[in-house]
Design a protein around this motif. Structure first.
Motif, short mmCIF file in Angstrom:
data_model
loop_
_atom_site.label_atom_id
_atom_site.label_comp_id
_atom_site.label_asym_id
_atom_site.label_seq_id
_atom_site.Cartn_x
_atom_site.Cartn_y
_atom_site.Cartn_z
N VAL A 96 3.77 -0.18 -11.92
CA VAL A 96 4.72 -0.03 -13.46
C VAL A 96 5.65 1.11 -12.98
CG1 VAL A 96 4.99 0.70 -15.74
CG2 VAL A 96 3.26 -1.02 -15.12
N GLN A 97 5.07 2.14 -12.50
CA GLN A 97 5.81 3.52 -12.08
C GLN A 97 7.25 3.03 -11.21
OE1 GLN A 97 3.55 6.48 -10.35
NE2 GLN A 97 5.41 7.62 -9.40
N HIS A 98 6.61 2.28 -10.00
CA HIS A 98 7.83 2.00 -9.21
C HIS A 98 8.47 1.08 -9.48
CE1 HIS A 98 5.95 5.05 -6.09
NE2 HIS A 98 4.72 4.60 -6.39
N ALA B 261 0.87 -1.19 -0.10
CA ALA B 261 0.16 0.10 0.25
C ALA B 261 0.98 1.33 0.00
CB ALA B 261 -1.18 0.08 1.35
N ASP B 262 1.97 1.24 0.80
CA ASP B 262 2.93 2.33 0.52
C ASP B 262 4.05 2.36 -0.64
OD1 ASP B 262 4.18 0.32 1.86
OD2 ASP B 262 5.17 1.37 3.44
N ASN B 263 3.89 1.44 -1.40
CA ASN B 263 4.72 1.42 -2.62
C ASN B 263 6.12 0.83 -2.39
OD1 ASN B 263 2.54 2.67 -4.30
ND2 ASN B 263 3.22 4.62 -3.60
N GLU B 264 6.01 -0.25 -1.64
CA GLU B 264 7.32 -0.96 -1.55
C GLU B 264 7.09 -2.48 -2.17
OE1 GLU B 264 10.11 -0.11 -0.32
OE2 GLU B 264 9.95 1.75 0.87
N PHE B 265 8.10 -2.99 -2.94
CA PHE B 265 8.09 -4.20 -3.29
C PHE B 265 8.40 -5.37 -2.40
CE2 PHE B 265 7.97 -1.71 -7.30
CZ PHE B 265 6.96 -2.20 -7.92
N VAL B 266 7.62 -6.31 -2.26
CA VAL B 266 7.87 -7.28 -1.25
C VAL B 266 7.88 -8.82 -2.11
CG1 VAL B 266 7.33 -6.24 0.85
CG2 VAL B 266 5.55 -7.49 -0.51
N VAL B 267 8.53 -9.67 -1.26
CA VAL B 267 8.82 -10.87 -2.22
C VAL B 267 7.78 -11.82 -1.28
CG1 VAL B 267 10.18 -12.90 -2.74
CG2 VAL B 267 10.89 -10.48 -2.81
#
Length: 276
Positions: free
Chosen positions: A131-133, A52-58
């Motif tokens: 896509v942006q992040h 939700a806060d635009n971090e990529f998690v695995v």
């Protein structure tokens, strides 16, 4: 140095560990990735979501309930919220305290350890932000670009990322046999195609290689005590081993993917090939 995913012509089939060494470690966690590397694999498939806060998690599932002490949807939670939960203890108490990994952390580790990553997109919504992040992250880590193939069942979404980063390699999944299989794959701008046994035909595998594409075969997880090849025999009524070994020996498969690394290595060795 760029990672080479496609080495079948050299007699090498990469043992691609699915979600890391997930038959012995909690899936999609740093222990699973470290364990995979220690077991001798140089290629790992992982799954990503945007928080939700635009971090990529695995992590694989849209919900965290199965693999963590928490509950809820990844895309609706912040990284701080996700990191309150343990992503290892459900697998085994010895992995207590394992956090959900950040993609950027895993990318740094992969580059440092000469590991290739198949990065599978699991995102369902907020595609513009995704896509942006992701483009911003990958552009900030140019050394990581040659260590990944971006994978997704949503070929439109993967191509939106590739439009912004043309040098990014894509891998696509085929879960049917189309009338013109090669054309369907090429229209998705893939440099590699992932297939499952029940949808495979040797003519398509040969066409992929003749067109210069890489090929990855996904073997299903052990179910009801049966290995993938035992499952295929139970389902279809014949032994698939000679056929699959023949594909390997002919140089039609670059990556063999499964949860259990020694199982992969043994199949590759049985075909008379190397896995590293």
């Amino acid at each position: 140095m760029a990672f080479n995913f496609h080495r079948a012509a050299q007699g090498v089939v990469l043992a691609n560990s699915h979600r890391g060494y997930s038959s012995h470690y909690p899936e999609n966690t740093l222990p699973a990735f470290l364990g995979a590397r220690e077991a001798g694999t140089h290629c790992i498939e992982i799954d990503i979501h945007l928080t939700a806060d635009n971090e990529f998690v695995v992590t694989h599932d849209h919900r965290i309930d199965r693999v963590s002490t928490g509950t809820g949807f990844v895309e609706q939670m912040t990284l701080v919220q996700l990191r309150q939960f343990d992503f290892g203890i459900k697998y085994h108490p010895s992995f207590a305290g394992t956090p959900i990994p950040l993609l950027k952390e895993v990318l740094r580790w992969a580059v440092s350890n000469d590991v290739g990553l198949i990065v599978e997109i699991k995102q369902r919504r907020r595609h513009d932000e995704f896509v942006q992040h992701l483009v911003t992250l990958l552009r900030s880590m140019p050394q990581a670009l040659s260590h990944i193939q971006l994978l997704g069942f949503n070929h439109v979404l993967t191509n939106r990322v590739k439009t912004e980063i043309p040098e990014l390699a894509l891998q696509v999944v085929t879960l049917e046999r189309y009338n013109n299989q090669l054309a369907a794959v090429q229209q998705s701008n893939a440099s590699c195609v992932c297939f499952e046994y029940e949808f495979a035909h040797v003519d398509d595998l040969r066409a992929y290689k003749q067109a210069g594409l890489g090929v990855r075969m996904y073997l299903h997880e052990v179910k009801n005590g049966m290995t993938p090849l035992e499952q295929y025999q139970h389902k279809f009524g014949y032994d698939s081993r000679p056929e699959i070994l023949g594909w390997l020996r002919e140089g039609l498969i670059d990556m063999l993917s499964h949860d259990d690394i020694p199982y992969l290595q043994a199949l590759i060795e049985e075909a008379g090939l190397r896995w590293a």
